[in-house]
Design a protein around this motif. Structure first.
Motif, short mmCIF file in Angstrom:
data_model
loop_
_atom_site.label_atom_id
_atom_site.label_comp_id
_atom_site.label_asym_id
_atom_site.label_seq_id
_atom_site.Cartn_x
_atom_site.Cartn_y
_atom_site.Cartn_z
N UNK A 1 -46.70 14.97 19.01
CA UNK A 1 -45.69 13.67 18.37
C UNK A 1 -46.50 12.64 17.48
N UNK A 2 -47.74 12.33 18.10
CA UNK A 2 -48.60 11.38 17.48
C UNK A 2 -48.79 12.02 15.88
N UNK A 3 -48.97 13.21 15.68
CA UNK A 3 -49.02 13.72 14.37
C UNK A 3 -48.22 13.38 13.61
N UNK B 1 -32.95 11.01 19.44
CA UNK B 1 -33.13 11.44 17.85
C UNK B 1 -32.71 10.06 16.84
N UNK B 2 -31.81 9.51 17.25
CA UNK B 2 -31.51 8.29 16.53
C UNK B 2 -32.76 7.13 16.60
N UNK B 3 -33.22 6.94 17.87
CA UNK B 3 -34.31 6.06 17.93
C UNK B 3 -35.62 6.43 17.24
N UNK B 4 -35.87 7.88 17.22
CA UNK B 4 -36.90 8.35 16.41
C UNK B 4 -36.47 8.16 14.71
N UNK B 5 -35.38 8.29 14.42
CA UNK B 5 -35.09 8.06 13.24
C UNK B 5 -35.36 6.45 12.69
N UNK C 1 -38.44 12.74 24.83
CA UNK C 1 -37.09 12.74 25.41
C UNK C 1 -36.22 13.50 24.84
N UNK C 2 -36.38 13.47 23.44
CA UNK C 2 -35.47 14.22 22.61
C UNK C 2 -35.63 15.74 23.01
N UNK C 3 -36.79 16.04 22.77
CA UNK C 3 -37.42 17.33 23.08
C UNK C 3 -36.69 18.10 24.26
N UNK C 4 -37.00 17.37 25.48
CA UNK C 4 -36.78 17.76 26.62
C UNK C 4 -35.24 17.78 26.87
N UNK C 5 -34.59 16.96 26.43
CA UNK C 5 -32.90 16.84 26.68
C UNK C 5 -32.55 17.71 25.84
N UNK C 6 -32.73 17.88 24.48
CA UNK C 6 -32.12 19.07 23.68
C UNK C 6 -32.40 20.50 24.16
N UNK C 7 -33.72 20.70 24.67
CA UNK C 7 -33.82 21.79 24.95
C UNK C 7 -33.43 22.46 26.57
N UNK C 8 -33.31 21.19 27.51
CA UNK C 8 -32.71 21.62 28.63
C UNK C 8 -31.03 21.77 28.44
N UNK C 9 -30.59 20.97 27.47
CA UNK C 9 -29.05 21.27 27.31
C UNK C 9 -28.85 22.59 26.71
N UNK C 10 -29.78 23.08 25.95
CA UNK C 10 -29.50 24.31 25.32
C UNK C 10 -29.51 25.42 26.38
N UNK C 11 -30.50 25.12 27.07
CA UNK C 11 -30.79 26.09 28.32
C UNK C 11 -29.55 26.14 29.00
#
Length: 402
Positions: A58-60, A244-248, A135-145
């Motif tokens: 994420x830093x990159x 994702x809104x915060x990342x944007x 948090x986006x990565x986790x929430x999105x992944x766990x939601x799809x799972x």
């Protein structure tokens, strides 16, 4: 003592015993209290995964979008001001005058020291971005799972199956790991919250995590897994839109941020204020009574579900406030009003406001030569302020969440 605490009269519906919740066959596994030990190890693992992704991925990504990892300058060492800062980060006029007397610094210099000290505690834009990206990565992944493992489950469409056949509800491997990972994540959030970005609703989030952990642990121990999975998937459907809104926002894509925030608000209302009370609370409060019956521990379980609903309403109020500002004050960008580390005005504007308030206070309470000296010191131009203090860094901090 243990037998009294684990009384079947309190914890279980009539006709159900603890033996009914034991698993003796591997193909018909029911959740066991001993499995909760795995959650703490998984929480450590989840936290380590987070740190690795934040540092090496994420830093990159943040650097690619030219997000600055600002290192704030430190305020000059001042024991008296530091002690006052621990008590109040935004001192009032009386406190400024008192500190001026104690340190032999002008009121203007005291104000600037506090601004620099507050900037010192503010997380960098990169820190905010990496946290939101994780948090986006986790929430999105766990939601799809969660959708994958719940899609073909009968209680996903018909909530009465949360109770039909209770307590003989057996776990698939998918549901087992879905629950374990979710519990470990909230445990990691509970502890990492003290080290993450501090926001105004710190304690609301703390109690939210506690209530969620209690609900998950409670539902696991009493095999309320089916209701628990509904609560989880409803929560996860919202969270990744916010992140994702915060990342944007941090990456400078304001329109994408606004769109993500708008979608999040709509999904929040539909899932947490419509589906949650009319599906989850309905089945736990009414359908359970008709199918299984009422018993004391169910009141505790329902009370925790109600706490979550109250928090949902509170946060939705904040969402409406932000949306109102965005619609009726188009010159303002969407900001995270939860954050206690962010200010809606720049540091210079804050300084001007404090200077004016301080000058008025001094003029009203001091006469003669003493007032003249203090006012003269307080209105010193910016160029003449003690050069040993760092310059204003507010331009690097004015980006805000959401």
């Amino acid at each position: 003592m243990a037998s009294t605490f684990w009384s079947e009269w309190f914890w279980l519906p009539e006709g159900v015993t603890w033996d009914d919740l034991k698993s003796e066959e591997s193909d018909k596994y029911q959740p066991q209290v001993k499995d909760l030990r795995l959650v703490l190890y998984l929480a450590i693992f989840v936290f380590l995964i987070r740190k690795i992704l934040e540092r090496f991925l994420f830093t990159k990504i943040g650097e690619y979008f030219c997000i600055r990892d600002r290192v704030p300058k430190k305020a000059p060492k001042n024991t008296i001001c530091e002690e006052s800062y621990k008590i109040r980060k935004f001192p009032k006029e009386d406190a400024l005058l008192q500190l001026s007397k104690q340190t032999d610094l002008s009121v203007r210099q005291i104000e600037r020291w506090f601004r620099v000290r507050r900037n010192q505690d503010r997380p960098s834009m990169m820190c905010r971005f990496t946290e939101a990206a994780w948090r986006f990565t986790f929430y999105f992944s766990i939601f799809m799972y969660g959708l994958c493992v719940l899609w073909d489950k009968e209680w996903f469409a018909d909530s009465t199956y949360c109770w039909k056949g209770y307590p003989y509800h057996y776990l698939s491997s998918g549901i087992y790991w879905y629950y374990q990972i979710e519990m470990s994540f909230y445990w990691s959030l509970l502890f990492s919250q003290f080290f993450d970005i501090q926001r105004k609703d710190f304690w609301e989030m703390f109690f939210h995590h506690l209530a969620t952990i209690f609900l998950l642990t409670f539902s696991w121990s009493l095999n309320f897994i089916r209701v628990g999975t509904l609560v989880l998937v409803i929560h996860d459907a919202v969270d990744f839109w916010l992140e994702i809104a915060k990342c944007a926002k941090y990456a400078g894509f304001q329109k994408l941020c606004d769109a993500g925030f708008a979608i999040m608000g709509i999904v929040w209302f539909v899932t947490r204020l419509v589906i949650y009370p009319f599906k989850v609370l309905k089945t736990s409060w009414f359908e359970c009574k008709e199918i299984v019956g009422i018993y004391p521990s169910l009141y505790v379980f329902n009370a925790m579900l109600l706490v979550l609903l109250i928090l949902h309403v509170y946060w939705f109020k904040l969402i409406v406030i932000v949306a109102h500002r965005a619609i009726f004050k188009s010159h303002e960008e969407i900001t995270d009003i939860r954050s206690s580390t962010e200010e809606e005005v720049s540091e210079e504007a804050e300084a001007d406001s404090n200077n004016t308030a301080s000058s008025n206070h001094i003029a009203n309470h001091y006469d003669g030569e003493k007032a003249s000296k203090l006012l003269s010191r307080n209105t010193t131009s910016k160029a003449s302020v003690d050069d040993c203090l760092p310059t204003d860094q507010s331009s690097a901090c004015n980006h805000t969440d959401k």
